[in-house]
Design a protein around this motif. Structure first.
Motif, short mmCIF file in Angstrom:
data_model
loop_
_atom_site.label_atom_id
_atom_site.label_comp_id
_atom_site.label_asym_id
_atom_site.label_seq_id
_atom_site.Cartn_x
_atom_site.Cartn_y
_atom_site.Cartn_z
N HIS A 1 30.81 2.25 -20.91
CA HIS A 1 29.40 2.08 -20.27
C HIS A 1 29.61 2.02 -18.96
N LEU A 2 28.74 2.72 -18.09
CA LEU A 2 28.62 2.63 -16.57
C LEU A 2 27.43 2.10 -16.04
N PRO A 3 27.46 1.33 -14.90
CA PRO A 3 26.35 0.68 -14.51
C PRO A 3 25.28 1.87 -14.07
N LEU A 4 23.84 1.48 -14.26
CA LEU A 4 23.00 2.49 -13.76
C LEU A 4 22.96 2.62 -12.25
N PRO A 5 22.51 3.72 -11.91
CA PRO A 5 22.35 3.72 -10.30
C PRO A 5 21.14 2.84 -9.72
N LEU A 6 21.29 2.22 -8.65
CA LEU A 6 20.56 1.19 -8.29
C LEU A 6 18.71 1.74 -8.14
N GLU A 7 19.06 2.76 -7.76
CA GLU A 7 17.39 3.50 -7.82
C GLU A 7 16.88 3.36 -9.25
N ARG A 8 17.57 3.68 -10.33
CA ARG A 8 17.03 3.77 -11.69
C ARG A 8 17.03 2.37 -12.06
N ALA A 9 17.82 1.34 -11.69
CA ALA A 9 17.74 -0.01 -12.13
C ALA A 9 16.56 -0.50 -11.59
N TYR A 10 16.12 -0.38 -10.08
CA TYR A 10 15.16 -1.04 -9.45
C TYR A 10 13.87 -0.33 -10.23
N THR A 11 13.74 0.94 -10.79
CA THR A 11 12.55 1.21 -11.41
C THR A 11 12.43 0.47 -12.65
N LEU A 12 13.43 0.30 -13.52
CA LEU A 12 13.15 -0.24 -14.68
C LEU A 12 12.93 -1.74 -14.59
N THR A 13 13.08 -2.54 -13.48
CA THR A 13 13.02 -3.82 -13.34
C THR A 13 11.53 -3.99 -12.53
N ALA A 14 10.86 -3.00 -11.92
CA ALA A 14 10.00 -3.11 -11.40
C ALA A 14 8.49 -3.24 -12.08
N ARG A 15 8.48 -4.29 -12.78
CA ARG A 15 7.16 -4.50 -13.60
C ARG A 15 7.10 -6.06 -13.86
N ASP A 16 5.83 -6.53 -14.07
CA ASP A 16 5.48 -7.92 -14.18
C ASP A 16 6.13 -8.54 -15.66
N ARG A 17 6.11 -9.67 -15.45
CA ARG A 17 6.27 -10.36 -16.86
C ARG A 17 5.05 -10.58 -17.56
N ASP A 18 4.93 -10.51 -18.81
CA ASP A 18 3.58 -10.73 -19.44
C ASP A 18 3.29 -12.03 -19.63
N GLU A 19 2.19 -12.58 -19.41
CA GLU A 19 1.95 -13.98 -19.52
C GLU A 19 0.74 -14.06 -20.67
N ILE A 20 1.37 -14.73 -21.67
CA ILE A 20 0.40 -14.84 -23.00
C ILE A 20 -0.87 -15.99 -22.30
#
Length: 581
Positions: free
Chosen positions: A477-496
């Motif tokens: 397994h190889l680490p994701l490119p930084l741009e791709r990793a940023y896009t996947l983490t650019a979301r808010d956490r859901d608050e119940i």
């Protein structure tokens, strides 16, 4: 360069020529009174993001422009009259037949006006694409969460545009007064008469007497060319103004936040791209109008109330209420001499009203459940909102099954099946299918969330098989490119949403206790199974573990290799190869 155009000062005021032109003087005069220069400079340099999915709304806009252009052409020769005439035109199979003046003018446009048939077909295809693109555009808006605050009003405007576009299409294909469109008008008369108490009065008012009367075509013409287009123009203008005011949504990525827009300015880039896209849409519609026949009114003949076209069906966007009508059991009730035709009232009058009401209320329902009052300018990937995505897929499944039911006779003929069996199957499927679609879509989205987290924590699968000293095999397994990793983490956490205490210190119940309890349960159902993005600590620990594993693998290799030589993510290196043991 002449002397009078050279700046003679380094002051703060702009240099002006000693002999200003008349055009410049007129522009200055208008700007002093209207203040257009500052407004134009601000908006013409406004930035718009660039993504293919944003073009879906543009297709609807440019299709509407084509509708206006071709509609003006057709208006010049169409005659909205139901007066009886004898046809003596170019189409010989219908010569000598009595028909309405409206139908005769439709034949005249098709066969005697240069380019008339092309314009008719381009106009009809543009109507089809206009409504289809609005459907797809609204689904894109809903799936990506682009309807959230502050864009709820724009969602409502979009729903109204869809409703009015559908009505505009119905009035449009009714105008030729051929046998097929007349059958549709006859059906509309029956739909109105199914409304309790006021149905017969509404029919008499619309048709100017007993069906078919002599007023329906002129009235539909007025509605089609004046009333609905005017409202559509006003709503489209409001839609675009709100788009500019709220700024355009954009997909997450490096440098993109809730407070900025990354893209191209209106002038010159976006205006050139939008203008070019208009000509592409216009060209495709013209090509379709030129080579694909649609609505050949000459083949149907003039409308006769005593006749009906075999296999008659409305345009596709009216297919789902027609399908609901076909599968509805024949149920009637009688109260005090009043007959209620539930088999017509429910699928045609009640169901479309309920469906459009649900569509209008979707943003407000989600906002009430989640209690999310923040402004949102970044879009969400559909997988990151599983319940929302599954809700729309369930609605699409319901509409799709009804749409298929609208062609149950055609399906039975083409596939040699029993029309009764098809009807019974769809009666059950419209209730079971959306539930199954909801469950599958929601679980699918949640599994995709888990997959994203696996890639963030452990990297992507490179396709490189490693063999260790003990003889075991594993995939590197190889680490994701930084741009791709940023896009996947650019979301808010859901608050119940968690309800507060239902009683105060004196034991008095809160007036909103029941409402809060219901909201808490719905919030748990909405967010409960979602997979949240990894925390900073989890990412750091995963990266540290990956670095140790990578160092171990490099030590086992005969030559240095990072794996990119084989996965297409980097240029191949001929002298770096993995050794086998």
């Amino acid at each position: 360069m002449s002397a009078d155009t050279v700046a003679r000062t380094n002051g703060k005021t702009a240099a002006k020529p000693e002999k200003p032109s008349k055009v410049g003087a007129a522009a200055t005069w208008a700007d002093d009174r209207l203040g257009l220069a500052g407004l134009a400079k601000k908006n013409l340099r406004k930035v718009f993001p660039d993504h293919w999915s944003f073009m879906l709304g543009e297709i609807a806009l440019w299709s509407f422009v084509v509708l206006l252009l071709t509609g003006v052409f057709l208006t010049l020769w169409y005659r909205p009259s139901m007066a009886e005439v004898v046809y003596d035109g170019s189409y010989s199979p219908l010569r000598g037949l009595e028909m309405s003046e409206a139908y005769m003018s439709a034949l005249h446009i098709s066969f005697d006006i240069r380019g008339g048939l092309l314009m008719r077909q381009v106009h009809h295809w543009a109507a089809m694409i206009f409504i289809a693109s609005m459907f797809v555009h609204m689904m894109r808006v809903y799936f990506t969460g682009a309807f959230r605050k502050p864009r709820e009003l724009n969602w409502v405007i979009g729903c109204l545009l869809l409703i009015l576009g559908t009505l505009e299409g119905f009035t449009g294909y009714s105008l030729p007064d051929d046998l097929l469109s007349g059958t549709g008008i006859r059906a509309a008369d029956g739909f109105m008469k199914s409304i309790p108490v006021i149905g017969t009065y509404a029919s008499f008012f619309l048709f100017g007497g007993e069906f078919p009367g002599d007023s329906i075509i002129p009235r539909l013409y007025t509605v089609h060319v004046l009333l609905i287009p005017g409202v559509l123009l006003a709503l489209i203008a409001a839609h675009m103004l709100l788009l500019v005011y709220h700024k355009h949504t954009q997909w997450p990525g490096p440098g993109r936040t809730e407070g900025n827009v990354v893209g191209f300015p209106m002038l010159p880039v976006y205006a050139a791209k939008a203008g070019g896209f208009f000509f592409i849409v216009f060209g495709v519609l013209t090509l379709m109008g030129g080579i694909i026949t649609i609505n050949p009114v000459w083949a149907y003949g003039p409308y006769n109330p005593a006749e009906v076209t075999a296999g008659s069906q409305p345009d596709w966007y009216m297919g789902w209420p027609d399908g609901a009508l076909r599968i509805m059991p024949g149920i009637e009730s009688h109260f005090f001499g009043l007959t209620l035709s539930w088999n017509v009232l429910l699928p045609i009058i009640v169901l479309p009203g309920v469906m459009f009401t649900i569509l209008l209320m979707l943003p407000f329902i989600e906002s009430w459940i989640t209690q999310d009052k923040r402004d949102h300018h970044l879009l969400q990937r559909p997988r990151n909102a599983p319940t929302r995505t599954a809700t729309m897929v369930a609605l699409m499944t319901f509409i799709g099954l009804l749409w298929a039911a609208g062609g149950n006779d055609i399906i039975a003929i083409k596939m040699n099946l029993s029309i009764n069996q098809i009807t019974y199957f769809i009666r059950a499927a419209v209730f079971i299918g959306p539930v199954i679609a909801f469950i599958i879509t929601r679980r699918w989205c949640i599994s995709l969330q888990r997959h994203d987290n696996e890639k963030l924590l452990h990297g992507y699968e490179s396709g490189i098989i490693m063999r260790d000293a003990q003889g075991g095999y594993s995939e590197r397994h190889l680490p994701l490119p930084l741009e791709r990793a940023y896009t996947l983490t650019a979301r808010d956490r859901d608050e119940i949403f968690v309800p507060q205490l239902t009683t105060d210190d004196n034991g008095v119940s809160s007036p909103t206790a029941r409402k809060d309890k219901l909201r808490g349960r719905l919030s748990q159902l909405w967010y409960g199974d979602n997979v949240q993005k990894p925390t900073r600590e989890e990412l750091d620990e995963a990266h540290h573990h990956a670095e140790l594993e990578h160092a171990h693998e490099v030590a086992m290799s005969g030559h240095a290799a990072d794996g990119h030589q084989f996965d297409g993510r980097a240029d191949s290196v001929s002298d770096n190869q993995l050794s086998s043991r």
